[in-house]
Motif scaffolding. Structure first.
Motif, mmCIF file in Angstrom:
data_model
loop_
_atom_site.group_PDB
_atom_site.id
_atom_site.type_symbol
_atom_site.label_atom_id
_atom_site.label_comp_id
_atom_site.label_asym_id
_atom_site.label_seq_id
_atom_site.Cartn_x
_atom_site.Cartn_y
_atom_site.Cartn_z
ATOM 1 N N ASN A 17 -8.365 0.833 -4.244
ATOM 2 C CA ASN A 17 -7.895 -0.291 -3.426
ATOM 3 C C ASN A 17 -8.453 -1.588 -3.995
ATOM 4 O O ASN A 17 -9.665 -1.698 -4.212
ATOM 5 N N GLU A 47 -12.125 1.335 5.187
ATOM 6 C CA GLU A 47 -11.254 1.882 6.216
ATOM 7 C C GLU A 47 -11.866 1.704 7.607
ATOM 8 O O GLU A 47 -11.176 1.389 8.574
ATOM 9 N N GLU A 78 -11.719 -2.040 8.532
ATOM 10 C CA GLU A 78 -10.344 -2.515 8.677
ATOM 11 C C GLU A 78 -9.507 -1.428 9.332
ATOM 12 O O GLU A 78 -8.417 -1.106 8.851
ATOM 13 N N TYR A 119 -5.797 -2.802 10.498
ATOM 14 C CA TYR A 119 -4.909 -3.343 9.460
ATOM 15 C C TYR A 119 -4.704 -2.371 8.300
ATOM 16 O O TYR A 119 -3.613 -2.205 7.776
ATOM 17 N N TRP A 120 -5.761 -1.714 7.909
ATOM 18 C CA TRP A 120 -5.701 -0.921 6.678
ATOM 19 C C TRP A 120 -5.888 0.578 6.934
ATOM 20 O O TRP A 120 -6.120 1.353 6.036
ATOM 21 N N PRO A 178 0.811 -1.232 0.000
ATOM 22 C CA PRO A 178 0.000 0.000 0.000
ATOM 23 C C PRO A 178 0.840 1.275 0.000
ATOM 24 O O PRO A 178 2.066 1.222 0.087
ATOM 25 N N PHE A 193 -9.298 -9.016 2.942
ATOM 26 C CA PHE A 193 -9.968 -8.428 4.102
ATOM 27 C C PHE A 193 -11.016 -9.427 4.581
ATOM 28 O O PHE A 193 -12.042 -9.607 3.911
#
Lengths: 380, 245
Positions: free
Chosen positions: A87, A191, A194, A197-198, A65, A159
């Motif tokens: 994404n 977002e 997650e 993590y993201w 990313p 995810f």
């Protein structure tokens, strides 16, 4: 055209042979059409890529990313008009075989970045207002029978968990080659779910420049800006980015060109041999035509024209069948993102068929044109 | 009047002087025609006879502009054809020569009408004018009711009649007949010769005929013998040498 019956009569002289030769051209051009469709499916991204768009990915790999904070920094680079981010989601709908691309998009900037995608205004608003809203391409919706309002569950692979979406809009493309097999949803939704993590990360950026002539220079500036940071970038034009995807699957164009070349070379041999036999069989008749006053050039053109007519009719049949097949839709059940025979490919096929017909007929025609009447009439 | 001694005056329709034709077969040189002279007037009907290989067909090919001589000149209706280039010779042939072959040489995929129309495709005649000419030619040869038949639907004699119609449809200066009865039975052969007789007598055609058939040759005004490339005798068919019956 007063010579019409002379040409038509010769075409029907040996009906089976003419039919088989026509069939050879039809099969070859049908195959050409299919190859063009497959090639188009792989290179469609190249054809529709915007010349004013750049793709900014992590220098290590596209699956790594980039920080969301890069958006503002990119917007400040001179020559950049707008920035959006995408994404890759990589989820599965019902069955792994039902592959299609899913992207988490930035609603505020995505729409103006891709003006080639047409979304009804009310549907777009409805999508924006729904946190779990999603947009599907018209072909994708047709493929699964979706309609606006449907609830669509997608199982995440990158995810985890099952993600439920409400289909709020269906987009179409302005051009036939525009990809309408995509599925979009809110980046904010991703977002939020997650957030550990993201959080604060995006897959890649897409940048629109003011002047396409400056694209290469700006790409260099972007990469220089983020050099020696933990998230270095690699920026390419959208076309180059799409091309790198195609290359990952091997040199598809070369493979297709090789198959096509072999097919057409074989066709040339078959058609050339047929025309040579056809001329040899009527050597006396051609001699008689010359005896009564038809010129060498007329006889040459007569033979060439016959060859070209057979090629053109056979080619037209093959290309028409390929076109009809493409109109029936993707027979692979969505394996190919794009199943379309563009008019340029049809035109190229037609030119190729006529060229092969010409090449196949030219040598027998040349021999017929040079034929000496007295020698030909002496043959039994 | 037909002469073979080179004494004809400039008014002859066909004037041949010192005609030589040689072929090379491997290392062997074959002298087919040797210093041949010939004068044929308009309206003459000349038959050439001689053994195989005597040069009859070669002479006919040279007269019809299908081949070029090694030496000598051929003048037809004032045009010397021996120095014409390939393209000009083809155009000349279309205008001046009507060929009738032993094997008829019709185009099998064309009807009688279309076969006869072929020479007219090279003219500026309109479709309706061509139609009129073709119908007339086919009626002259007695096949007005077989216009739309294909060669395979016709007898040998009828095929040769179509070939004759094709030869005369553009009203050429002269007709060259290469054994036109050679592939026919006696009755059909006689009918064809009757037709050629009529073309000469009623339509004033000039005919040069190559044949092995003495009966057919006897119809000609003048019979010429060709042997080893030389016109060795010329006499009236059925009587003495010289000219017309």
């Amino acid at each position: 055209m007063k010579y019409r019956h002379l040409i038509i009569a010769n075409l029907f002289r040996k009906k089976i042979r003419t039919t088989l030769t026509l069939g050879s051209f039809a099969v070859a051009l049908f195959l050409f059409g299919l190859l063009a469709i497959v090639r188009g499916a792989f290179s469609q991204g190249l054809e529709v890529a915007g010349s004013d768009r750049l793709v900014v990915v992590n220098k290590v790999s596209i699956i790594q990313p980039l920080p969301v904070a890069y958006q503002q920094r990119l917007e400040r680079i001179p020559g950049i008009k707008e920035v959006t981010h995408n994404n890759w989601f990589g989820g599965i709908y019902q069955d792994p075989k039902n592959f299609f691309a899913q992207f988490a998009i930035d609603d505020d900037t995505f729409h103006s970045m891709y003006p080639e995608f047409v979304i009804p205004g009310d549907q777009w608003q409805s999508y924006k207002q729904d946190r779990e809203g999603a947009v599907a391409g018209v072909k994708l919706a047709q493929r699964f029978g979706w309609k606006v309002g449907d609830r669509i569950p997608i199982k995440g692979t990158i995810f985890p968990g099952t993600w439920e979406f409400n289909l709020r809009a269906i987009y179409s493309g302005r051009r036939p080659a525009d990809d309408t097999n995509q599925f979009w949803f809110h980046y904010k939704y991703l977002e939020e779910r997650e957030n550990t993590y993201w959080h604060g990360l995006v897959g890649w950026y897409v940048v629109k420049v003011n002047n396409p002539d400056d694209a290469v220079k700006i790409a260099k500036t972007i990469d220089t800006t983020f050099a020696n940071s933990p998230w270095e970038t690699k920026t390419d034009t959208e076309k180059a980015f799409a091309a790198s995807f195609v290359k990952q699957m091997g040199n598809i164009s070369f493979l297709i060109m090789s198959i096509g070349a072999v097919v057409f070379f074989t066709l040339l041999l078959v058609a050339g041999n047929t025309m040579a036999i056809a001329v040899r069989e009527r050597i006396r008749e051609l001699a008689v035509l010359k005896a009564v006053g038809f010129s060498d050039n007329f006889v040459l053109l007569l033979v060439v024209f016959e060859s070209v007519v057979v090629a053109a009719i056979g080619g037209a049949v093959g290309l028409t069948l390929a076109k009809l097949l493409s109109l029936r839709g993707d027979p692979t059940g969505g394996l190919l993102p794009f199943f379309y025979l563009p008019p340029q490919a049809v035109a190229a096929g037609a030119v190729l068929a006529v060229a092969v017909g010409l090449a196949a007929g030219i040598w027998p025609a040349y021999s017929a044109g040079r034929l000496r009447v007295v020698d030909a009439l002496r043959r039994v | 009047m037909v002469r073979v001694d080179g004494s004809g005056n400039g008014s002859s329709l066909v004037r041949v002087r010192g005609l030589d034709k040689k072929y090379q077969r491997g290392s062997e040189e074959i002298h087919v025609l040797q210093g041949l002279n010939l004068d044929v007037d308009r309206g003459d009907f000349v038959a050439f006879m001689g053994p195989s290989g005597s040069g009859k067909t070669t002479l006919l090919n040279l007269l019809g502009g299908l081949d070029l001589p090694t030496r000598g000149t051929i003048t037809v209706a004032g045009d010397e054809i021996t120095h014409l280039s390939g393209g000009k010779l083809t155009t000349w042939r279309a205008r001046h020569v009507g060929f009738i072959f032993q094997m008829y040489n019709l185009i099998p995929v064309l009807t009688a009408f279309q076969n006869v129309e072929l020479p007219l495709l090279l003219t500026r005649l309109s479709k309706s004018e061509r139609k009129q000419h073709v119908e007339t030619a086919l009626q002259v040869v007695g096949l007005g009711d077989r216009m739309h038949h294909y060669p395979r639907q016709l007898s040998g004699g009828q095929e040769q009649r179509v070939a004759i119609a094709r030869a005369i449809v553009a009203d050429p200066t002269f007709l060259l007949c290469d054994e036109p009865t050679g592939d026919l039975d006696r009755k059909s052969a006689d009918e064809i010769m009757d037709l050629i007789d009529r073309l000469v007598a009623e339509h004033g055609k000039t005919v040069l005929l190559v044949t092995h058939d003495p009966v057919a040759a006897a119809r000609a005004h003048t019979l010429l013998h060709l042997d080893k490339g030389v016109l060795v005798e010329a006499h009236r068919a059925g009587s003495t040498a010289g000219g017309r019956n």
